[in-house]
Design an enzyme around this catalytic site. Structure first.
Site, PDB file in Angstrom:
ATOM      1  CE1 TYR A 130      11.507  52.794  67.070  1.00 55.56           C
ATOM      2  CE2 TYR A 130      13.191  52.769  68.790  1.00 55.56           C
ATOM      3  CZ  TYR A 130      12.814  52.545  67.477  1.00 55.56           C
ATOM      4  OH  TYR A 130      13.730  52.037  66.582  1.00 55.56           O
ATOM      5  NE  ARG A 166      13.434  48.894  71.773  1.00 54.47           N
ATOM      6  CZ  ARG A 166      14.280  49.234  70.794  1.00 54.47           C
ATOM      7  NH1 ARG A 166      13.823  49.605  69.609  1.00 54.47           N
ATOM      8  NH2 ARG A 166      15.589  49.233  71.008  1.00 54.47           N
ATOM      9  CG  ASN A 223      23.222  47.850  74.265  1.00 58.92           C
ATOM     10  OD1 ASN A 223      23.053  47.152  73.281  1.00 58.92           O
ATOM     11  ND2 ASN A 223      23.801  47.407  75.368  1.00 58.92           N
ATOM     12  CG  HIS A 243      23.305  51.149  66.469  1.00 62.41           C
ATOM     13  ND1 HIS A 243      23.301  49.792  66.701  1.00 62.41           N
ATOM     14  CD2 HIS A 243      24.102  51.331  65.394  1.00 62.41           C
ATOM     15  CE1 HIS A 243      24.074  49.190  65.807  1.00 62.41           C
ATOM     16  NE2 HIS A 243      24.574  50.097  65.008  1.00 62.41           N
ATOM     17  CB  CYS A 257      12.934  67.827  63.844  1.00 66.71           C
ATOM     18  SG  CYS A 257      11.773  68.365  62.596  1.00 66.71           S
ATOM     19  CB  THR A 301      27.225  42.177  70.301  1.00 69.57           C
ATOM     20  OG1 THR A 301      26.609  42.453  69.038  1.00 69.57           O
ATOM     21  CG2 THR A 301      28.696  41.847  70.104  1.00 69.57           C
TER      22      THR A 301
HETATM   23  C1  BV8 Z   1      23.849  50.742  57.297  1.00 72.10           C
HETATM   24  C2  BV8 Z   1      18.885  51.137  66.857  1.00 72.10           C
HETATM   25  C3  BV8 Z   1      24.466  51.705  55.190  1.00 72.10           C
HETATM   26  C4  BV8 Z   1      17.415  51.081  66.631  1.00 72.10           C
HETATM   27  C5  BV8 Z   1      19.893  49.316  65.584  1.00 72.10           C
HETATM   28  C6  BV8 Z   1      23.297  42.388  54.456  1.00 72.10           C
HETATM   29  C7  BV8 Z   1      24.561  42.072  54.875  1.00 72.10           C
HETATM   30  C8  BV8 Z   1      25.249  42.960  55.743  1.00 72.10           C
HETATM   31  C9  BV8 Z   1      24.666  44.141  56.186  1.00 72.10           C
HETATM   32  C10 BV8 Z   1      23.411  44.414  55.743  1.00 72.10           C
HETATM   33  C11 BV8 Z   1      22.732  43.567  54.903  1.00 72.10           C
HETATM   34  N1  BV8 Z   1      21.540  44.113  54.650  1.00 72.10           N
HETATM   35  C12 BV8 Z   1      21.440  45.287  55.317  1.00 72.10           C
HETATM   36  C13 BV8 Z   1      22.578  45.456  55.968  1.00 72.10           C
HETATM   37  C14 BV8 Z   1      22.905  46.540  56.795  1.00 72.10           C
HETATM   38  C15 BV8 Z   1      22.249  46.410  58.195  1.00 72.10           C
HETATM   39  C16 BV8 Z   1      22.589  45.109  58.877  1.00 72.10           C
HETATM   40  O1  BV8 Z   1      23.672  44.904  59.350  1.00 72.10           O
HETATM   41  N2  BV8 Z   1      21.555  44.208  58.928  1.00 72.10           N
HETATM   42  C17 BV8 Z   1      21.775  42.900  59.596  1.00 72.10           C
HETATM   43  C18 BV8 Z   1      20.513  42.491  60.341  1.00 72.10           C
HETATM   44  C19 BV8 Z   1      22.156  41.893  58.527  1.00 72.10           C
HETATM   45  N3  BV8 Z   1      22.857  47.504  58.885  1.00 72.10           N
HETATM   46  C20 BV8 Z   1      22.272  48.699  58.749  1.00 72.10           C
HETATM   47  O2  BV8 Z   1      21.226  48.919  58.162  1.00 72.10           O
HETATM   48  C21 BV8 Z   1      23.053  49.843  59.367  1.00 72.10           C
HETATM   49  N4  BV8 Z   1      23.151  50.928  58.433  1.00 72.10           N
HETATM   50  O3  BV8 Z   1      24.441  49.708  57.039  1.00 72.10           O
HETATM   51  O4  BV8 Z   1      23.820  51.853  56.461  1.00 72.10           O
HETATM   52  C22 BV8 Z   1      23.500  50.932  54.363  1.00 72.10           C
HETATM   53  C23 BV8 Z   1      22.363  51.597  54.034  1.00 72.10           C
HETATM   54  C24 BV8 Z   1      21.489  50.913  53.176  1.00 72.10           C
HETATM   55  C25 BV8 Z   1      21.691  49.547  52.776  1.00 72.10           C
HETATM   56  C26 BV8 Z   1      22.858  48.916  53.178  1.00 72.10           C
HETATM   57  C27 BV8 Z   1      23.767  49.600  53.988  1.00 72.10           C
HETATM   58  C28 BV8 Z   1      22.304  50.384  60.603  1.00 72.10           C
HETATM   59  C29 BV8 Z   1      22.296  49.345  61.676  1.00 72.10           C
HETATM   60  C30 BV8 Z   1      21.718  49.937  62.965  1.00 72.10           C
HETATM   61  C31 BV8 Z   1      20.274  49.549  63.152  1.00 72.10           C
HETATM   62  N5  BV8 Z   1      19.814  50.017  64.463  1.00 72.10           N
HETATM   63  N6  BV8 Z   1      19.464  49.797  66.798  1.00 72.10           N
HETATM   64  C32 BV8 Z   1      16.656  50.488  67.792  1.00 72.10           C
HETATM   65  O5  BV8 Z   1      17.295  49.967  68.720  1.00 72.10           O
HETATM   66  O6  BV8 Z   1      15.433  50.596  67.762  1.00 72.10           O
HETATM   67  S1  BV8 Z   1      20.615  47.755  65.491  1.00 72.10           S
HETATM   68  C33 BV8 Z   1      20.092  46.927  66.932  1.00 72.10           C
HETATM   69  O7  BV8 Z   1      20.147  45.563  66.613  1.00 72.10           O
HETATM   70  C34 BV8 Z   1      20.975  47.086  68.131  1.00 72.10           C
HETATM   71  O8  BV8 Z   1      21.453  48.382  68.279  1.00 72.10           O
HETATM   72  C35 BV8 Z   1      22.085  46.090  67.831  1.00 72.10           C
HETATM   73  O9  BV8 Z   1      23.031  46.645  67.001  1.00 72.10           O
HETATM   74  C36 BV8 Z   1      21.371  45.033  67.051  1.00 72.10           C
HETATM   75  C37 BV8 Z   1      21.067  43.869  67.918  1.00 72.10           C
HETATM   76  O10 BV8 Z   1      22.260  43.168  68.062  1.00 72.10           O
HETATM   77  P1  BV8 Z   1      22.814  42.859  69.545  1.00 72.10           P
HETATM   78  O11 BV8 Z   1      22.924  44.110  70.314  1.00 72.10           O
HETATM   79  O12 BV8 Z   1      23.998  42.022  69.351  1.00 72.10           O
HETATM   80  O13 BV8 Z   1      21.620  42.040  70.223  1.00 72.10           O
HETATM   81  P2  BV8 Z   1      21.064  40.592  69.842  1.00 72.10           P
HETATM   82  O14 BV8 Z   1      19.761  40.497  70.519  1.00 72.10           O
HETATM   83  O15 BV8 Z   1      21.170  40.362  68.406  1.00 72.10           O
HETATM   84  O16 BV8 Z   1      22.099  39.593  70.555  1.00 72.10           O
HETATM   85  C38 BV8 Z   1      22.234  39.616  71.938  1.00 72.10           C
HETATM   86  C39 BV8 Z   1      23.461  38.762  72.228  1.00 72.10           C
HETATM   87  O17 BV8 Z   1      23.690  38.807  73.631  1.00 72.10           O
HETATM   88  C40 BV8 Z   1      23.285  37.303  71.828  1.00 72.10           C
HETATM   89  O18 BV8 Z   1      24.458  36.861  71.170  1.00 72.10           O
HETATM   90  C41 BV8 Z   1      23.097  36.584  73.167  1.00 72.10           C
HETATM   91  O19 BV8 Z   1      23.656  35.297  73.150  1.00 72.10           O
HETATM   92  C42 BV8 Z   1      23.880  37.492  74.096  1.00 72.10           C
HETATM   93  N7  BV8 Z   1      23.432  37.489  75.501  1.00 72.10           N
HETATM   94  C43 BV8 Z   1      22.188  37.246  75.979  1.00 72.10           C
HETATM   95  N8  BV8 Z   1      22.198  37.379  77.349  1.00 72.10           N
HETATM   96  C44 BV8 Z   1      23.461  37.711  77.707  1.00 72.10           C
HETATM   97  C45 BV8 Z   1      24.252  37.807  76.526  1.00 72.10           C
HETATM   98  N9  BV8 Z   1      25.552  38.145  76.540  1.00 72.10           N
HETATM   99  C46 BV8 Z   1      26.125  38.373  77.768  1.00 72.10           C
HETATM  100  N10 BV8 Z   1      25.425  38.321  78.942  1.00 72.10           N
HETATM  101  C47 BV8 Z   1      24.116  37.981  78.951  1.00 72.10           C
HETATM  102  N11 BV8 Z   1      23.453  37.933  80.110  1.00 72.10           N
HETATM  103 ZN    ZN Z   2      11.759  70.614  62.972  1.00 73.39          ZN
END
Ligand code: BV8
Ligand code: ZN
Length: 263
Positions: free
Chosen positions: A72, A75, A107, A135, A143, A208
């Site tokens: 972190y 980043r 983001n 997020h 904490c 996204t």
């Molecule tokens: C939850 C903060 C309840 C931290 C982040 C199986 C099926 C479905 C869901 C799940 C599953 N197993 C687990 C899950 C749930 C999981 C999930 O969805 N996993 C995914 C990987 C399958 N979700 C969670 O855990 C969420 N909580 O569901 O709680 C629960 C609890 C327990 C068990 C089950 C459920 C919490 C999710 C939040 C995690 N935290 N960020 C940190 O940043 O350090 S997520 C993080 O990754 C980002 O915030 C963002 O959301 C994600 C990345 O995605 P994008 O932002 O879209 O970025 P990416 O790089 O992927 O893509 C970039 C895009 O931009 C591309 O398409 C590219 O082509 C495009 N691009 C590139 N350049 C450009 C462009 N576009 C335009 N212009 C450009 N120039």
């Molecule tokens: Zn504390």
């Protein structure tokens, strides 16, 4: 300048935007790519051979808080030197304009907020363009034991676990105030995001991969509510077939063209 096909798509998207009363904007890492912020997918998503999904978890932090804080801090260091790009600024101008616009972002880089303050100017009110950060924020800490939470931008000393940041109230470990994989989103933020997406005429989705839930389901709430989706991404995503218009290209180039004349 986008060639004819894209031009036609752009005109269609501009018409949808012009006709929309209420607009929900959903953004991901792609809108910050042109500012130099690493995205999650592909090469950039890797840090020291760790995938983001491995490090951004409560389990990784319990097991090795020093490495997770080092990631972190790395980043935060990269993002600290980044500025909003024309895509962020175009969205801020749109939200500060006459239409009802809500920016919802995955983001944690805080660049939408910087853009809002820049677009509002000195003495201007940036609040309509301040994003809903579903997020969390990488420039806030909280904490791990009590409710202590503050903005925090300074570099973190990560050489030794003993010197990692501690809570001044209860001395427990502080962590980045972001939502980790496997953690639920803040219920208030989540319900506001789905309320906004469900009541909107147009969901403008930019930069996204639409793979992370529940954020990736926000545009579906718009479709269920009878609204439409416009997508901007250089590549196709799971949303592309559901979108009224899907524009291939960089959001930093397309968004200014999209909002031109509307604000
Ligand atoms: C939850 C903060 C309840 C931290 C982040 C199986 C099926 C479905 C869901 C799940 C599953 N197993 C687990 C899950 C749930 C999981 C999930 O969805 N996993 C995914 C990987 C399958 N979700 C969670 O855990 C969420 N909580 O569901 O709680 C629960 C609890 C327990 C068990 C089950 C459920 C919490 C999710 C939040 C995690 N935290 N960020 C940190 O940043 O350090 S997520 C993080 O990754 C980002 O915030 C963002 O959301 C994600 C990345 O995605 P994008 O932002 O879209 O970025 P990416 O790089 O992927 O893509 C970039 C895009 O931009 C591309 O398409 C590219 O082509 C495009 N691009 C590139 N350049 C450009 C462009 N576009 C335009 N212009 C450009 N120039
Ligand atoms: Zn504390």
């Amino acid at each position: 300048m986008p060639e004819s096909g894209a031009n036609q798509g752009l005109e269609e998207a501009r018409a949808l935007l012009a006709a929309a009363e209420r607009i929900c904007v959903l953004t991901g890492a792609g809108v910050s790519a042109e500012s130099g912020v690493p995205t999650f997918r592909g090469e950039e998503g890797l840090w020291k051979s760790y995938r983001a999904e491995e490090l951004a978890t409560p389990r990784a932090f319990r097991r090795d808080p020093r490495t997770v804080w080092e990631w972190y801090d790395w980043r935060r260091g990269r993002i600290r030197d980044c500025a909003p790009n024309p895509g962020h600024l175009a969205l801020a101008r749109l939200a500060l304009g006459p239409k009802t616009v809500r920016i919802v972002t995955q983001n944690v880089d805080g660049l939408h907020e910087v853009a809002a303050r820049e677009a509002a100017g000195d003495g201007g009110d940036p609040s309509p363009a301040l994003p809903l950060e579903v997020h969390g924020s990488i420039f806030r800490v909280r904490c791990t034991a009590c409710t202590y939470r503050i903005p925090h931008r300074d570099p973190i000393q990560t050489k030794d676990e003993a010197i990692l940041p501690k809570c001044p109230v209860c001395m427990a470990l502080l962590r980045p105030d972001v939502v980790w994989f496997g953690e639920t989103l803040d219920p208030g933020v989540l319900s506001e995001a789905f309320q906004v997406a469900g009541a909107t005429t147009l969901c403008l989705v930019a930069g996204t991969s639409a793979l992370v839930q529940p954020a990736a389901s926000l545009p579906l709430a718009t479709l269920e509510g009878g609204g439409s989706v416009v997508e901007i991404n250089p590549t196709e995503t799971p949303l592309t077939t559901l979108a009224e218009v899907s524009l291939r290209g960089a959001s930093g180039e397309i968004l200014p063209l999209l909002v031109e004349g509307l604000v």
